[in-house]
Design an enzyme around this catalytic site. Structure first.
Site, PDB file in Angstrom:
ATOM      1  N   ARG A  38      64.696   0.960  18.888  1.00  0.00           N
ATOM      2  CA  ARG A  38      66.074   0.178  18.882  1.00  0.00           C
ATOM      3  C   ARG A  38      66.783  -0.315  17.688  1.00  0.00           C
ATOM      4  O   ARG A  38      67.581  -1.325  17.373  1.00  0.00           O
ATOM      5  CB  ARG A  38      65.574  -1.087  20.218  1.00  0.00           C
ATOM      6  CG  ARG A  38      65.648  -0.189  21.473  1.00  0.00           C
ATOM      7  CD  ARG A  38      66.377   0.367  21.506  1.00  0.00           C
ATOM      8  NE  ARG A  38      66.534   1.553  21.338  1.00  0.00           N
ATOM      9  CZ  ARG A  38      67.244   2.916  21.613  1.00  0.00           C
ATOM     10  NH1 ARG A  38      67.915   2.847  22.041  1.00  0.00           N
ATOM     11  NH2 ARG A  38      65.940   3.833  21.370  1.00  0.00           N
ATOM     12  N   LYS A  65      75.102  10.341  20.192  1.00  0.00           N
ATOM     13  CA  LYS A  65      74.903  11.768  21.486  1.00  0.00           C
ATOM     14  C   LYS A  65      75.974  11.189  21.828  1.00  0.00           C
ATOM     15  O   LYS A  65      77.063  12.255  22.422  1.00  0.00           O
ATOM     16  CB  LYS A  65      73.866  11.659  22.755  1.00  0.00           C
ATOM     17  CG  LYS A  65      73.909  10.526  23.289  1.00  0.00           C
ATOM     18  CD  LYS A  65      72.617  10.106  24.411  1.00  0.00           C
ATOM     19  CE  LYS A  65      72.209   9.200  24.232  1.00  0.00           C
ATOM     20  NZ  LYS A  65      73.518   8.288  25.484  1.00  0.00           N
ATOM     21  N   THR A  66      76.562   9.925  22.126  1.00  0.00           N
ATOM     22  CA  THR A  66      77.733   9.393  22.863  1.00  0.00           C
ATOM     23  C   THR A  66      79.296   9.921  22.048  1.00  0.00           C
ATOM     24  O   THR A  66      80.641  10.252  22.507  1.00  0.00           O
ATOM     25  CB  THR A  66      78.105   7.592  23.018  1.00  0.00           C
ATOM     26  OG1 THR A  66      76.369   7.144  23.704  1.00  0.00           O
ATOM     27  CG2 THR A  66      79.121   7.825  23.853  1.00  0.00           C
ATOM     28  N   ASP A 100      74.896  12.424  31.196  1.00  0.00           N
ATOM     29  CA  ASP A 100      74.230  12.244  29.587  1.00  0.00           C
ATOM     30  C   ASP A 100      72.538  11.176  30.687  1.00  0.00           C
ATOM     31  O   ASP A 100      72.337  11.179  31.433  1.00  0.00           O
ATOM     32  CB  ASP A 100      75.220  10.872  29.600  1.00  0.00           C
ATOM     33  CG  ASP A 100      74.354  10.152  27.889  1.00  0.00           C
ATOM     34  OD1 ASP A 100      73.366  10.389  27.595  1.00  0.00           O
ATOM     35  OD2 ASP A 100      75.031   9.446  27.779  1.00  0.00           O
ATOM     36  N   GLU A 101      71.574  11.724  30.041  1.00  0.00           N
ATOM     37  CA  GLU A 101      70.941  10.881  29.812  1.00  0.00           C
ATOM     38  C   GLU A 101      69.726  11.889  31.338  1.00  0.00           C
ATOM     39  O   GLU A 101      68.975  11.298  32.252  1.00  0.00           O
ATOM     40  CB  GLU A 101      70.836   9.511  30.155  1.00  0.00           C
ATOM     41  CG  GLU A 101      71.212   8.217  29.160  1.00  0.00           C
ATOM     42  CD  GLU A 101      70.003   7.828  28.076  1.00  0.00           C
ATOM     43  OE1 GLU A 101      69.140   8.477  27.832  1.00  0.00           O
ATOM     44  OE2 GLU A 101      70.629   6.904  27.823  1.00  0.00           O
ATOM     45  N   GLN A 148      62.689   9.488  25.439  1.00  0.00           N
ATOM     46  CA  GLN A 148      62.990   8.405  25.808  1.00  0.00           C
ATOM     47  C   GLN A 148      63.110   8.242  27.792  1.00  0.00           C
ATOM     48  O   GLN A 148      63.687   7.355  28.383  1.00  0.00           O
ATOM     49  CB  GLN A 148      64.807   7.769  25.676  1.00  0.00           C
ATOM     50  CG  GLN A 148      64.601   7.950  23.720  1.00  0.00           C
ATOM     51  CD  GLN A 148      66.060   7.545  23.362  1.00  0.00           C
ATOM     52  OE1 GLN A 148      66.074   6.267  23.465  1.00  0.00           O
ATOM     53  NE2 GLN A 148      66.538   8.316  22.602  1.00  0.00           N
TER      54      GLN A 148
END
Length: 644
Positions: free
Chosen positions: A591, A32-33, A231-232, A262
């Site tokens: 992770r 995504k980044t 973002d997020e 998430q």
């Protein structure tokens, strides 16, 4: 457009869609980044002035990473021509990349007069807020042992994040506890106003109210930032949702990125509904789903999909990866927490011998108390480690040094003055401080008043020194003039370490020396320092942290410990909690890049009592063919014994 060649088809679709609202549903490890940064570069390539682009995220770490990636891509676009930057990667004519709270500070400082503030207003961290709450409780004889100040602060914070105003809360308060919170909240706000200080929640609320109540200012920011990236988005609370909406201009050029799977912060106000509301707010929205994972092995991704598919309240998606199949997931049943910790320590030793670096390994747990036994084991076998959450700016000597600076610039902040008036000791007692704060200086004996005046002379000198000196020189000056250096120089080894920490603050401050308003920036960033900022990836040690703290990070090897029913999942209060706990487990296992270890103890001592535990229900969601199961206990000779 060479920068598009590294993108997959879905990422490219999101990057090329530049006009109108865009919702990117991005799975864990789906890049995504990379997608956001390439979209920003594409906008610039199309001719959009970089200063018209805003990107907002949640942590300083994420903002730094995004800023660095944008800069790298800009340099490549300039065909290697050197671009002038400062110590933080900021460059001229650039997109504005920020956290929500930093954005709030910017808007407030640019419009401080509307709030009867100066640009030197104080920002209270959590401990500062709790201190004020304790003072209010003390005035009303409310026992902090019966009514936990941290809990009260959390309730106030959550209501602020939900955009519930004090008067509304007061009007709805019915129980004794709610009435007590309302009383404390009111006096807490009065104290903030008196000190010309804002807490973390105010940074968002005040900024949002400025946008909401002043059309001219709102339109100026909409004109300034014509392309928004958030973002997020699943972690936004009501205030952040409203701030985002108010910043979006008529063209509706807003891109939000999020993942309902998430969303793990509802306890601090994050509202998963904002992801679903986006389609309602912008009916013409384009939705792009990123499902290709670049982080983990096939086995880990398969396990993650099986775990999260049981949740009902989510945007459906199915992660896939072209990475290798990878090893099976290791599941360890330990006799007790000591056995579990010894297994983890022993396995890490094996991994290091096999070529893994300690910094590539992380141990995750649901609750902070679980770290103690793990730390003891790592110390015993001599493995270096770092516990996430030990903040540099939370150390007493650092807070004291910055308190001198803050008090010199904002004399109304009585909390800061109270903190340092006797640090180092000046023999000024509590009675004198109480009289001083009550403006009863005539009742203070002359000898004591002389000491008080000497203290204020120090603040006056610091204020004058700030006007013409660089931040690093200011910190040196404070260290010397305050008496902190003298008081620590001849002390214990702990005192010398504290002095070394202040000297490290001087080193840190040099990064701000060549910035415009560098001193303000130093104070601001120290106040907004987050838990993840304490994580030093350059340190060689194994990382220990809660699962919440691990969000946004990745490691080659992950240990998820304490997978026992009622510990992880932590509670079963209602269905919503169940789904959030499952999302938290999903975050934990995604992770891992190469190896994943899951462990539980059949007996664990909690609050001094041994209790027998059942394995977490989440373990049974992972297909058995993906699991390599081991049992471990310890003999009297303390040797690890494995049973397949």
């Amino acid at each position: 457009m060479l920068y598009l060649e590294s993108l997959n088809e879905k990422q490219k679709e999101a990057v090329l869609y530049t006009d109108g609202p865009l919702l990117i549903v991005a799975g864990a490890g789906a890049g995504k980044t990379k997608t956001i940064t390439h979209r920003i570069i594409h906008l610039i390539h199309k001719g959009v002035n970089p200063e018209r682009i805003l990107a907002v995220t949640f942590t300083n770490k994420a903002a730094r990473e995004m800023k660095e990636r944008v800069f790298d891509l800009l340099e490549k676009r300039e065909q290697g021509n050197k671009i002038n930057i400062d110590n933080f990667g900021n460059f001229m004519n650039a997109p504005y990349v920020s956290t929500f709270h930093s954005l709030g500070v910017k808007i407030i400082k640019e419009n401080a007069s509307l709030l009867n503030l100066t640009k030197h207003f104080s920002i209270l961290d959590e401990s500062d807020s709790i201190s004020i709450i304790k003072e209010v409780m003390k005035r009303h004889d409310i026992d902090p042992k019966k009514e936990e100040p941290r809990k009260i602060r959390s309730i106030i914070s959550k209501n602020k994040g939900d955009f519930i105003h004090l008067e509304n809360y007061v009007g709805q308060a019915k129980s004794y506890f709610q009435t007590m919170v309302a009383l404390i909240w009111r006096e807490y706000e009065e104290e903030l106003k008196r000190q010309k200080a804002l807490d973390f929640d105010d940074l968002l609320i005040k900024a949002t109210n400025i946008l909401k109540e002043n059309e001219e200012i709102r339109l100026s920011y909409q004109k300034k930032w014509q392309y928004l990236h958030i973002d997020e988005y699943q972690d936004t609370n009501q205030v952040q949702y409203e701030m985002t909406r108010l910043l979006t201009g008529q063209a509706k050029n807003i891109c939000v990125v999020g993942d309902t799977d998430q969303n793990i912060y509802s306890w601090r106000g994050a509202n998963i509904k904002n992801m679903f509301l986006f389609e309602k707010d912008y009916p013409e929205v384009k939705i792009v789903t990123l499902e290709q994972n670049y982080r983990s092995t096939k086995n880990i991704i398969t396990a993650a999909n099986k775990v999260i598919e049981k949740n009902n309240y989510r945007v459906p998606k199915n992660l896939f990866t072209e990475n290798k199949e990878g090893e099976k997931i290791n599941l360890i049943e330990a006799y007790d927490e000591q056995s579990e910790a010894r297994y983890v320590g022993h396995k890490i030793e094996e991994l290091i011998k096999a070529g893994f670096k300690p910094k590539d390994i992380a141990i995750l747990y649901r609750a902070n108390f679980q770290s103690r036994v793990i730390e003891e084991e790592l110390l015993k076998i001599g493995l270096p480690y770092q516990v996430l959450g030990t903040k540099f700016f939370d150390r007493k000597e650092i807070k004291d040094t910055l308190a001198y600076l803050g008090a010199a610039l904002n004399r109304q902040n009585l909390s800061l003055i109270k903190r340092i008036i006797n640090s180092p000791t000046r023999g000024i007692g509590k009675t004198t401080i109480a009289r001083l704060f009550a403006n009863q200086t005539k009742e203070i004996p002359p000898k004591m008043m002389s000491r008080v005046n000497d203290f204020y002379k120090i603040l006056d000198d610091i204020e004058i020194f700030c006007q013409s000196n660089k931040p690093s020189e200011v910190i040196k000056y404070i260290m010397n003039q305050s008496g902190l250096k003298d008081s620590l120089s001849d002390g214990s080894s702990d005192d010398l370490e504290r002095l070394a920490n202040i000297k490290e603050l001087v080193t840190l401050a040099t990064k701000y020396d060549n910035l415009e308003n560098g001193l303000e920036k130093l104070i601001e960033e120290a106040s907004l320092f987050s838990e993840q900022d304490s994580l030093d990836q350059k340190e060689s040690g194994v990382k220990l942290m809660t699962v919440h703290a691990a969000k946004g990070l990745e490691f080659k090897v992950i240990f998820v410990t304490g997978l026992e029913q009622d510990l992880f999942p932590y509670s079963k209060d209602d269905k919503g909690d169940d789904e959030e706990e499952r999302r938290l487990f999903y975050v934990a296992i995604t992770r891992a890049k190469e190896k994943l270890f899951l462990s539980y103890a059949t007996i664990r001592t909690i609050f001094g009592n041994k209790q027998v535990n059942n394995p977490s229900e989440f373990i049974y969601d992972i297909p058995s063919e993906l699991i390599n199961f081991e049992q471990v206990f310890h003999s009297k000779r303390e040797k690890v014994i494995y049973l397949d």
